[in-house]
Design a protein around this motif. Sequence first.
Motif, PDB file in Angstrom:
ATOM      1  N   ILE A   1      55.154   8.325  -2.173  1.00  0.00           N
ATOM      2  CA  ILE A   1      54.077   8.380  -1.180  1.00  0.00           C
ATOM      3  C   ILE A   1      54.324   9.531  -0.209  1.00  0.00           C
ATOM      4  O   ILE A   1      53.418  10.310   0.097  1.00  0.00           O
ATOM      5  CB  ILE A   1      53.972   7.034  -0.431  1.00  0.00           C
ATOM      6  CG1 ILE A   1      53.464   5.940  -1.362  1.00  0.00           C
ATOM      7  CG2 ILE A   1      53.055   7.161   0.779  1.00  0.00           C
ATOM      8  CD1 ILE A   1      53.564   4.544  -0.791  1.00  0.00           C
TER       9      ILE A   1
ATOM     10  N   LYS B   1      52.844   2.270   3.843  1.00  0.00           N
ATOM     11  CA  LYS B   1      51.828   2.323   2.784  1.00  0.00           C
ATOM     12  C   LYS B   1      50.488   1.829   3.315  1.00  0.00           C
ATOM     13  O   LYS B   1      49.443   2.421   3.043  1.00  0.00           O
ATOM     14  CB  LYS B   1      52.286   1.462   1.609  1.00  0.00           C
ATOM     15  CG  LYS B   1      51.325   1.453   0.449  1.00  0.00           C
ATOM     16  CD  LYS B   1      51.851   0.583  -0.666  1.00  0.00           C
ATOM     17  CE  LYS B   1      50.824   0.455  -1.768  1.00  0.00           C
ATOM     18  NZ  LYS B   1      51.264  -0.419  -2.835  1.00  0.00           N
TER      19      LYS B   1
ATOM     20  N   THR C   1      47.149   4.061   3.578  1.00  0.00           N
ATOM     21  CA  THR C   1      45.918   3.577   2.949  1.00  0.00           C
ATOM     22  C   THR C   1      44.761   3.609   3.941  1.00  0.00           C
ATOM     23  O   THR C   1      43.654   4.066   3.615  1.00  0.00           O
ATOM     24  CB  THR C   1      46.122   2.150   2.400  1.00  0.00           C
ATOM     25  OG1 THR C   1      47.222   2.161   1.490  1.00  0.00           O
ATOM     26  CG2 THR C   1      44.878   1.650   1.693  1.00  0.00           C
TER      27      THR C   1
ATOM     28  N   GLN D   1      45.795   4.438  -6.012  1.00  0.00           N
ATOM     29  CA  GLN D   1      47.210   4.178  -6.302  1.00  0.00           C
ATOM     30  C   GLN D   1      47.871   3.413  -5.163  1.00  0.00           C
ATOM     31  O   GLN D   1      48.699   2.538  -5.404  1.00  0.00           O
ATOM     32  CB  GLN D   1      47.963   5.488  -6.523  1.00  0.00           C
ATOM     33  CG  GLN D   1      47.608   6.183  -7.803  1.00  0.00           C
ATOM     34  CD  GLN D   1      48.296   7.537  -7.916  1.00  0.00           C
ATOM     35  OE1 GLN D   1      49.054   7.950  -7.055  1.00  0.00           O
ATOM     36  NE2 GLN D   1      47.997   8.247  -8.991  1.00  0.00           N
ATOM     37  N   LEU D   2      47.496   3.726  -3.938  1.00  0.00           N
ATOM     38  CA  LEU D   2      48.087   3.034  -2.794  1.00  0.00           C
ATOM     39  C   LEU D   2      47.646   1.579  -2.721  1.00  0.00           C
ATOM     40  O   LEU D   2      48.382   0.721  -2.246  1.00  0.00           O
ATOM     41  CB  LEU D   2      47.716   3.752  -1.496  1.00  0.00           C
ATOM     42  CG  LEU D   2      48.383   5.093  -1.264  1.00  0.00           C
ATOM     43  CD1 LEU D   2      47.752   5.816  -0.088  1.00  0.00           C
ATOM     44  CD2 LEU D   2      49.871   4.915  -1.038  1.00  0.00           C
TER      45      LEU D   2
END
Length: 184
Positions: A27, A105, A109, A181-182
């Motif tokens: 990330i 994360k 996002t 993906q997150l």
Amino acid sequence: MTTFDELKTQWAEQDIIATPSQGHEAILKKVNFIKKKQKLTNGILTITIAILAAFFIYIAAYNQSMTAIGLALMITTLVLRIRIELRSTKKIRSLEIAAEASAYKKNVTLYYQQRKKIHFIWTPILIVVYILGFVLLLPSFKENLSPGFFLYITISFPVIMVVLSTFIFKKISFELNLLQQLKQ
């Protein structure tokens, strides 16, 4: 069986989700890549503003209202885009990298969900206003430039806009893919 035992049994039966070994670093790597791209974009936009400002002075656009409006629209859209990108870059820099991976994360996002507003609302508006500014400049181009250069500009502008739109579409697709993906 008591309620506590039921909860204990359910807890023991739940699936254990494995944490990706390089998830946090992946990330960070993608976020740093996007930061670099935003800097490059801002640099290109700043150079374009400088060229437009030089053209504004070169043709004395301040004496022709239609030309001045066209150039002002083009320069304003670029300045707004740079401000939006700088603000966005500031937001992503403010995210706590040292935070727990799941919290980081979640914040990344949220950041990309906010970027969707930029991509689907602001970007089309700014592109349309930029094109309008260019169209308002066409009479001035015809008057101040050689016929060959005027022809070059009128042919190359749509090509540049198609290439630019493709670049923007790819960038948006990349960020939307990253957001997907997150969310996984």
